[in-house]
Design an enzyme around this catalytic site. Structure first.
Site, PDB file in Angstrom:
ATOM      1  N   LYS A 114      -6.920  23.017  -2.199  1.00 51.72           N
ATOM      2  CA  LYS A 114      -6.079  22.863  -1.002  1.00 51.72           C
ATOM      3  C   LYS A 114      -6.106  24.123  -0.147  1.00 51.72           C
ATOM      4  O   LYS A 114      -6.171  24.042   1.081  1.00 51.72           O
ATOM      5  CB  LYS A 114      -4.637  22.516  -1.392  1.00 51.72           C
ATOM      6  CG  LYS A 114      -4.519  21.094  -1.955  1.00 51.72           C
ATOM      7  CD  LYS A 114      -3.072  20.677  -2.169  1.00 51.72           C
ATOM      8  CE  LYS A 114      -3.026  19.254  -2.714  1.00 51.72           C
ATOM      9  NZ  LYS A 114      -1.658  18.824  -3.035  1.00 51.72           N
ATOM     10  N   LYS A 197     -10.488   3.780  -4.506  1.00 52.93           N
ATOM     11  CA  LYS A 197      -9.170   3.582  -5.099  1.00 52.93           C
ATOM     12  C   LYS A 197      -8.157   3.220  -4.008  1.00 52.93           C
ATOM     13  O   LYS A 197      -8.162   3.822  -2.936  1.00 52.93           O
ATOM     14  CB  LYS A 197      -8.775   4.911  -5.765  1.00 52.93           C
ATOM     15  CG  LYS A 197      -7.560   4.886  -6.641  1.00 52.93           C
ATOM     16  CD  LYS A 197      -7.263   6.286  -7.170  1.00 52.93           C
ATOM     17  CE  LYS A 197      -6.434   7.091  -6.170  1.00 52.93           C
ATOM     18  NZ  LYS A 197      -5.054   7.354  -6.568  1.00 52.93           N
ATOM     19  N   LYS A 200      -2.537   5.546  -0.408  1.00 54.62           N
ATOM     20  CA  LYS A 200      -1.770   5.652   0.838  1.00 54.62           C
ATOM     21  C   LYS A 200      -2.552   6.439   1.887  1.00 54.62           C
ATOM     22  O   LYS A 200      -2.263   6.351   3.068  1.00 54.62           O
ATOM     23  CB  LYS A 200      -0.410   6.303   0.587  1.00 54.62           C
ATOM     24  CG  LYS A 200      -0.499   7.722   0.048  1.00 54.62           C
ATOM     25  CD  LYS A 200       0.883   8.346  -0.052  1.00 54.62           C
ATOM     26  CE  LYS A 200       0.856   9.702  -0.755  1.00 54.62           C
ATOM     27  NZ  LYS A 200       0.723   9.628  -2.212  1.00 54.62           N
TER      28      LYS A 200
HETATM   29  P1  ADP Z   1      -1.998   7.776  -3.691  1.00 50.54           P
HETATM   30  O1  ADP Z   1      -3.351   7.774  -4.367  1.00 50.54           O
HETATM   31  O2  ADP Z   1      -1.743   6.575  -2.907  1.00 50.54           O
HETATM   32  O3  ADP Z   1      -1.767   9.060  -2.931  1.00 50.54           O
HETATM   33  P2  ADP Z   1      -0.389   8.993  -5.658  1.00 50.54           P
HETATM   34  O4  ADP Z   1      -1.461  10.004  -5.840  1.00 50.54           O
HETATM   35  O5  ADP Z   1       0.883   9.401  -4.993  1.00 50.54           O
HETATM   36  O6  ADP Z   1      -0.977   7.745  -4.886  1.00 50.54           O
HETATM   37  O7  ADP Z   1      -0.110   8.345  -7.084  1.00 50.54           O
HETATM   38  C1  ADP Z   1       1.153   8.022  -7.609  1.00 50.54           C
HETATM   39  C2  ADP Z   1       0.942   7.332  -8.927  1.00 50.54           C
HETATM   40  O8  ADP Z   1       0.299   6.062  -8.722  1.00 50.54           O
HETATM   41  C3  ADP Z   1       0.031   8.080  -9.896  1.00 50.54           C
HETATM   42  O9  ADP Z   1       0.549   7.917 -11.207  1.00 50.54           O
HETATM   43  C4  ADP Z   1      -1.303   7.383  -9.774  1.00 50.54           C
HETATM   44  O10 ADP Z   1      -2.055   7.461 -10.954  1.00 50.54           O
HETATM   45  C5  ADP Z   1      -0.903   5.955  -9.470  1.00 50.54           C
HETATM   46  N1  ADP Z   1      -1.914   5.334  -8.631  1.00 50.54           N
HETATM   47  C6  ADP Z   1      -2.171   5.658  -7.339  1.00 50.54           C
HETATM   48  N2  ADP Z   1      -3.137   4.890  -6.828  1.00 50.54           N
HETATM   49  C7  ADP Z   1      -3.519   4.044  -7.830  1.00 50.54           C
HETATM   50  C8  ADP Z   1      -4.494   2.996  -7.924  1.00 50.54           C
HETATM   51  N3  ADP Z   1      -5.248   2.679  -6.889  1.00 50.54           N
HETATM   52  N4  ADP Z   1      -4.617   2.332  -9.098  1.00 50.54           N
HETATM   53  C9  ADP Z   1      -3.838   2.651 -10.157  1.00 50.54           C
HETATM   54  N5  ADP Z   1      -2.916   3.627 -10.136  1.00 50.54           N
HETATM   55  C10 ADP Z   1      -2.742   4.331  -8.983  1.00 50.54           C
HETATM   56 NA    NA Z   2      -2.874  11.058  -3.809  1.00 52.88          NA
END
Ligand code: ADP
Ligand code: NA
Length: 330
Positions: A114, A197, A200
């Site tokens: 970062k 994946k 958000k």
């Molecule tokens: P994002 O990838 O949307 O930024 P986060 O990193 O905030 O999501 O992840 C929050 C939680 O949700 C974590 O425990 C992560 O492993 C799970 N998670 C996020 N995206 C996925 C996905 N596409 N499939 C399964 N688990 C996910």
């Molecule tokens: Na993330």
């Protein structure tokens, strides 16, 4: 309670959780309530390491907490609270920061990545000490287990090192936590770009299924899901990522196995699968959305629930901090 303490934090960084968060993390958090003593924290102090609009931050904290409650986090079995409501997090972080090497913190790969992107003038001390605050979050509650993905493994290692260092300097005080490797959980992909994946941070929301979308929009997103030029409903992520992702989502929500679903859809079209899956998903998330909206419509009730969580967390955090301060000589 004698159940092992599990700690997990959630970022209040968007207006809605998505289906990946729900199937990949939240369902597991709900299940942990059966066997553990979970402490679930909306990490707003961590969130401000990225510049936030105050009104949006306040709103997202409430929406995030409301969605967790609506999804089945139960205040009788879990401690769910907002990090900034419990000042002991920053107080313990200060103590731990005085025991963290500058080089040690500088080796955190998340910080390196970062800060390299931001440049040193835009990189804050808060970003640098983020892992120390995370260690405080975990160690305040006598946490034994922390569900961590690969990206947080190094931070958990630092937490373990700091707990061990504190204990050898001041006597046994802090519990050294272990990683909790979740039972195989679903990994969900973007409906429009099924090799990426679901996240958000996706450039477009067309393939992002949000818990707070209205049911018609959810159905539309499934109808428009990217598939392939074949006609066969078969689970094969390498050559059929779109269909495989739809089957994975279906299996995760319905509890049916992939082979059972393949049999059920033998000889049927992609349109049938998409329509049925949209129904299955909407049946699951519509009540969560409705309950979330109900909580957001009743600010006094949501405040009351968050105050219950903050009281439970404070009682535990105050006890630990008092011991830590005593050991340190305060
Ligand atoms: P994002 O990838 O949307 O930024 P986060 O990193 O905030 O999501 O992840 C929050 C939680 O949700 C974590 O425990 C992560 O492993 C799970 N998670 C996020 N995206 C996925 C996905 N596409 N499939 C399964 N688990 C996910
Ligand atoms: Na993330």
């Amino acid at each position: 309670t004698t159940r092992p303490v599990v700690f997990s934090g959630m970022q209040p960084s968007s207006d809605s959780l998505h289906l990946g968060n729900y199937l990949g993390a939240l369902l597991n958090w709900v299940a942990l309530q059966d066997d553990y003593d979970p402490v679930y924290c909306v990490v707003d102090l961590h969130a401000i390491t990225v510049q936030q609009d105050p009104a949006a931050l306040r709103e997202n904290v409430r929406r995030t907490a409301a969605q967790y409650l609506a999804s089945g986090i139960d205040l009788d079995r879990s401690t769910l609270f907002v990090q900034s409501h419990v000042p002991e997090h920053t107080q313990l972080a200060w103590v731990l920061g005085t025991m963290t090497g500058f080089g040690e913190a500088g080796r955190m790969t998340q910080f390196k990545d970062k800060s390299a992107k931001q440049g040193s003038e835009n990189t804050t001390v808060g970003l640098f000490t983020y892992p120390v605050l995370m260690a405080a979050d975990i160690l305040l509650y006598g946490t034994e287990l922390v569900p961590v993905g690969d990206d947080q493994r190094q931070h958990l290692e630092l937490t373990r090192d700091l707990a061990g260092r504190f204990n050898s300097r001041y006597g046994e005080t802090l519990v050294v936590p272990e990683a909790l490797i979740p039972k195989e959980s679903a990994r969900i992909y973007d409906l429009q770009e099924p090799t990426a994946k679901m996240s958000k941070s996706a450039a477009s929301e067309a393939g992002l299924v949000k818990l707070m979308d209205d049911p018609a929009l959810t159905a539309k997103k499934f109808r428009s899901a990217v598939t392939d030029a074949e006609r066969e409903i078969r689970h094969d992520p390498a050559t059929k990522p779109g269909i495989s992702n739809l089957l994975d989502i279906y299996a995760a929500i319905s509890g049916l196995s992939i082979p059972a679903l393949e049999t059920q859809y033998a000889g049927r079209g992609y349109g049938d699968l998409k329509k049925d899956l949209a129904d299955v998903v909407v049946d699951r998330i519509a009540p969560i959305r409705a309950r979330t909206l109900e909580l957001l419509d009743d600010p006094a009730e949501l405040d009351r629930l968050l105050a219950i969580g903050a009281d439970k967390a404070s009682e535990r955090a105050e006890r630990m901090l008092r011991t830590v301060y005593d050991r340190v000589g305060f």
